[in-house]
Write a protein that holds these residues in place. Structure first.
Motif, PDB file in Angstrom:
ATOM      1  N   PRO A  86     -16.366   2.012  22.683  1.00 54.40           N
ATOM      2  CA  PRO A  86     -16.303   2.379  24.096  1.00 54.40           C
ATOM      3  C   PRO A  86     -15.559   3.696  24.364  1.00 54.40           C
ATOM      4  O   PRO A  86     -15.930   4.436  25.252  1.00 54.40           O
ATOM      5  CB  PRO A  86     -15.580   1.224  24.762  1.00 54.40           C
ATOM      6  CG  PRO A  86     -15.296   0.220  23.727  1.00 54.40           C
ATOM      7  CD  PRO A  86     -15.724   0.739  22.411  1.00 54.40           C
ATOM      8  N   LYS A  87     -14.527   3.995  23.611  1.00 53.90           N
ATOM      9  CA  LYS A  87     -13.732   5.199  23.888  1.00 53.90           C
ATOM     10  C   LYS A  87     -14.309   6.434  23.224  1.00 53.90           C
ATOM     11  O   LYS A  87     -13.872   7.541  23.503  1.00 53.90           O
ATOM     12  CB  LYS A  87     -12.304   4.972  23.418  1.00 53.90           C
ATOM     13  CG  LYS A  87     -11.719   3.725  24.049  1.00 53.90           C
ATOM     14  CD  LYS A  87     -10.302   3.864  24.356  1.00 53.90           C
ATOM     15  CE  LYS A  87      -9.898   2.554  25.027  1.00 53.90           C
ATOM     16  NZ  LYS A  87      -8.637   2.505  25.519  1.00 53.90           N
ATOM     17  N   ALA A  88     -15.289   6.276  22.333  1.00 56.27           N
ATOM     18  CA  ALA A  88     -15.917   7.411  21.665  1.00 56.27           C
ATOM     19  C   ALA A  88     -17.409   7.146  21.514  1.00 56.27           C
ATOM     20  O   ALA A  88     -17.895   6.834  20.435  1.00 56.27           O
ATOM     21  CB  ALA A  88     -15.270   7.635  20.303  1.00 56.27           C
ATOM     22  N   PRO A  89     -18.171   7.284  22.605  1.00 60.02           N
ATOM     23  CA  PRO A  89     -19.606   7.032  22.486  1.00 60.02           C
ATOM     24  C   PRO A  89     -20.289   8.123  21.667  1.00 60.02           C
ATOM     25  O   PRO A  89     -19.810   9.253  21.609  1.00 60.02           O
ATOM     26  CB  PRO A  89     -20.088   7.045  23.935  1.00 60.02           C
ATOM     27  CG  PRO A  89     -19.085   7.855  24.662  1.00 60.02           C
ATOM     28  CD  PRO A  89     -17.777   7.655  23.952  1.00 60.02           C
ATOM     29  N   ARG A  94     -20.074  10.263   9.454  1.00 62.11           N
ATOM     30  CA  ARG A  94     -20.103  10.991   8.186  1.00 62.11           C
ATOM     31  C   ARG A  94     -18.733  11.624   7.921  1.00 62.11           C
ATOM     32  O   ARG A  94     -18.176  12.318   8.746  1.00 62.11           O
ATOM     33  CB  ARG A  94     -21.161  12.072   8.196  1.00 62.11           C
ATOM     34  CG  ARG A  94     -21.222  12.821   6.870  1.00 62.11           C
ATOM     35  CD  ARG A  94     -22.219  13.910   6.918  1.00 62.11           C
ATOM     36  NE  ARG A  94     -23.510  13.340   6.571  1.00 62.11           N
ATOM     37  CZ  ARG A  94     -24.587  14.065   6.361  1.00 62.11           C
ATOM     38  NH1 ARG A  94     -24.553  15.359   6.509  1.00 62.11           N
ATOM     39  NH2 ARG A  94     -25.708  13.479   6.034  1.00 62.11           N
ATOM     40  N   GLY A  95     -18.186  11.340   6.743  1.00 60.36           N
ATOM     41  CA  GLY A  95     -16.897  11.875   6.343  1.00 60.36           C
ATOM     42  C   GLY A  95     -15.705  11.010   6.729  1.00 60.36           C
ATOM     43  O   GLY A  95     -14.599  11.245   6.252  1.00 60.36           O
ATOM     44  N   MET A  96     -15.890  10.020   7.580  1.00 59.40           N
ATOM     45  CA  MET A  96     -14.778   9.149   7.979  1.00 59.40           C
ATOM     46  C   MET A  96     -14.478   8.148   6.868  1.00 59.40           C
ATOM     47  O   MET A  96     -15.354   7.773   6.093  1.00 59.40           O
ATOM     48  CB  MET A  96     -15.096   8.410   9.271  1.00 59.40           C
ATOM     49  CG  MET A  96     -15.124   9.299  10.495  1.00 59.40           C
ATOM     50  SD  MET A  96     -15.373   8.387  12.014  1.00 59.40           S
ATOM     51  CE  MET A  96     -13.862   7.456  12.117  1.00 59.40           C
ATOM     52  N   GLU A  97     -13.208   7.745   6.809  1.00 61.28           N
ATOM     53  CA  GLU A  97     -12.771   6.770   5.808  1.00 61.28           C
ATOM     54  C   GLU A  97     -12.394   5.466   6.487  1.00 61.28           C
ATOM     55  O   GLU A  97     -11.825   5.457   7.577  1.00 61.28           O
ATOM     56  CB  GLU A  97     -11.588   7.314   5.016  1.00 61.28           C
ATOM     57  CG  GLU A  97     -11.941   8.493   4.141  1.00 61.28           C
ATOM     58  CD  GLU A  97     -10.786   8.934   3.261  1.00 61.28           C
ATOM     59  OE1 GLU A  97      -9.747   8.229   3.224  1.00 61.28           O
ATOM     60  OE2 GLU A  97     -10.930   9.978   2.615  1.00 61.28           O
ATOM     61  N   GLU A 123     -10.441   3.283  11.774  1.00 63.34           N
ATOM     62  CA  GLU A 123      -9.446   3.590  12.797  1.00 63.34           C
ATOM     63  C   GLU A 123      -9.653   5.036  13.214  1.00 63.34           C
ATOM     64  O   GLU A 123      -9.734   5.928  12.378  1.00 63.34           O
ATOM     65  CB  GLU A 123      -8.027   3.391  12.266  1.00 63.34           C
ATOM     66  CG  GLU A 123      -7.660   1.948  12.043  1.00 63.34           C
ATOM     67  CD  GLU A 123      -6.205   1.776  11.653  1.00 63.34           C
ATOM     68  OE1 GLU A 123      -5.484   2.791  11.526  1.00 63.34           O
ATOM     69  OE2 GLU A 123      -5.795   0.635  11.474  1.00 63.34           O
ATOM     70  N   LEU A 124      -9.732   5.257  14.522  1.00 62.66           N
ATOM     71  CA  LEU A 124     -10.006   6.581  15.054  1.00 62.66           C
ATOM     72  C   LEU A 124      -8.876   6.974  15.989  1.00 62.66           C
ATOM     73  O   LEU A 124      -8.601   6.281  16.962  1.00 62.66           O
ATOM     74  CB  LEU A 124     -11.350   6.568  15.800  1.00 62.66           C
ATOM     75  CG  LEU A 124     -11.790   7.853  16.457  1.00 62.66           C
ATOM     76  CD1 LEU A 124     -12.039   8.921  15.390  1.00 62.66           C
ATOM     77  CD2 LEU A 124     -13.034   7.617  17.280  1.00 62.66           C
ATOM     78  N   LYS A 125      -8.196   8.096  15.667  1.00 65.40           N
ATOM     79  CA  LYS A 125      -7.130   8.588  16.536  1.00 65.40           C
ATOM     80  C   LYS A 125      -7.761   9.481  17.599  1.00 65.40           C
ATOM     81  O   LYS A 125      -8.469  10.424  17.295  1.00 65.40           O
ATOM     82  CB  LYS A 125      -6.102   9.366  15.739  1.00 65.40           C
ATOM     83  CG  LYS A 125      -5.290   8.496  14.816  1.00 65.40           C
ATOM     84  CD  LYS A 125      -3.994   9.206  14.477  1.00 65.40           C
ATOM     85  CE  LYS A 125      -3.156   8.273  13.647  1.00 65.40           C
ATOM     86  NZ  LYS A 125      -2.006   7.812  14.351  1.00 65.40           N
ATOM     87  N   PRO A 132      -4.295   4.019  17.490  1.00 70.56           N
ATOM     88  CA  PRO A 132      -5.672   4.367  17.124  1.00 70.56           C
ATOM     89  C   PRO A 132      -6.656   3.278  17.566  1.00 70.56           C
ATOM     90  O   PRO A 132      -6.312   2.106  17.662  1.00 70.56           O
ATOM     91  CB  PRO A 132      -5.630   4.484  15.607  1.00 70.56           C
ATOM     92  CG  PRO A 132      -4.448   3.700  15.195  1.00 70.56           C
ATOM     93  CD  PRO A 132      -3.459   3.761  16.327  1.00 70.56           C
ATOM     94  N   VAL A 133      -7.878   3.683  17.807  1.00 69.79           N
ATOM     95  CA  VAL A 133      -8.940   2.760  18.190  1.00 69.79           C
ATOM     96  C   VAL A 133      -9.523   2.169  16.912  1.00 69.79           C
ATOM     97  O   VAL A 133      -9.914   2.891  16.004  1.00 69.79           O
ATOM     98  CB  VAL A 133     -10.037   3.503  18.986  1.00 69.79           C
ATOM     99  CG1 VAL A 133     -11.181   2.556  19.311  1.00 69.79           C
ATOM    100  CG2 VAL A 133      -9.461   4.101  20.249  1.00 69.79           C
TER     101      VAL A 133
END
Length: 147
Positions: A86-89, A94-97, A123-125, A132-133
């Motif tokens: 929801p916070k990052a539509p 690619r490249g995320m861990e 987890e996304l800051k 983090p989300v």
């Protein structure tokens, strides 16, 4: 013999259009299928039970092969877009861990047809967020690599 009533006006229900008494052999207690239909059904069941069906492959091997991958850190190598955060539509992974949390190709001891059997937590800051989300994504094995 059966008796029928006179034609009713169109506004009445269809159940009142035909009122006839049923012969005694068709009473409410004898609503079962005729004997020949029951025999056909019994034959079909016997054929289905006695047919030679090969047992499903052992799913324990599949679970054992996936068990060492759970808890490992992975990096997404394929262009995967997700839209459920929801916070990052429209997020490109690619490249995320992330961390593999679960293998969902086997459920209750049976193999299921999961298109993307590995459940990975990310987890996304985000700017303006203290914590983090966290979100989960289901991935195939060829969409990530182990770090």
């Amino acid at each position: 013999m059966a008796t029928a009533t006179a034609a009713a006006p169109p506004s009445t229900s269809s159940s009142s259009l035909l009122r006839r008494s049923l012969p005694p052999k068709f009473s409410a207690a004898r609503c079962l299928a005729p004997p020949r239909c029951r025999a056909r059904l019994r034959t079909a069941c016997q054929v289905a039970v006695s047919s030679d069906v090969s047992p499903p492959p052992d799913v324990a091997d599949e679970e054992a092969a996936a068990a060492p991958k759970i808890g490992k850190r992975v990096r997404v190598t394929a262009p995967v877009r997700v839209y459920h955060v929801p916070k990052a539509p429209d997020l490109d992974l690619r490249g995320m861990e992330g961390v593999v949390k679960q293998y969902v190709g086997v459920w209750k001891g049976k193999r299921i047809t999961a298109n993307r059997p590995f459940r990975v937590e990310f987890e996304l800051k985000l700017d303006g967020q203290d914590k983090p989300v966290r979100f989960f994504v289901h991935l195939r094995e060829d969409e990530f690599e182990f770090v």
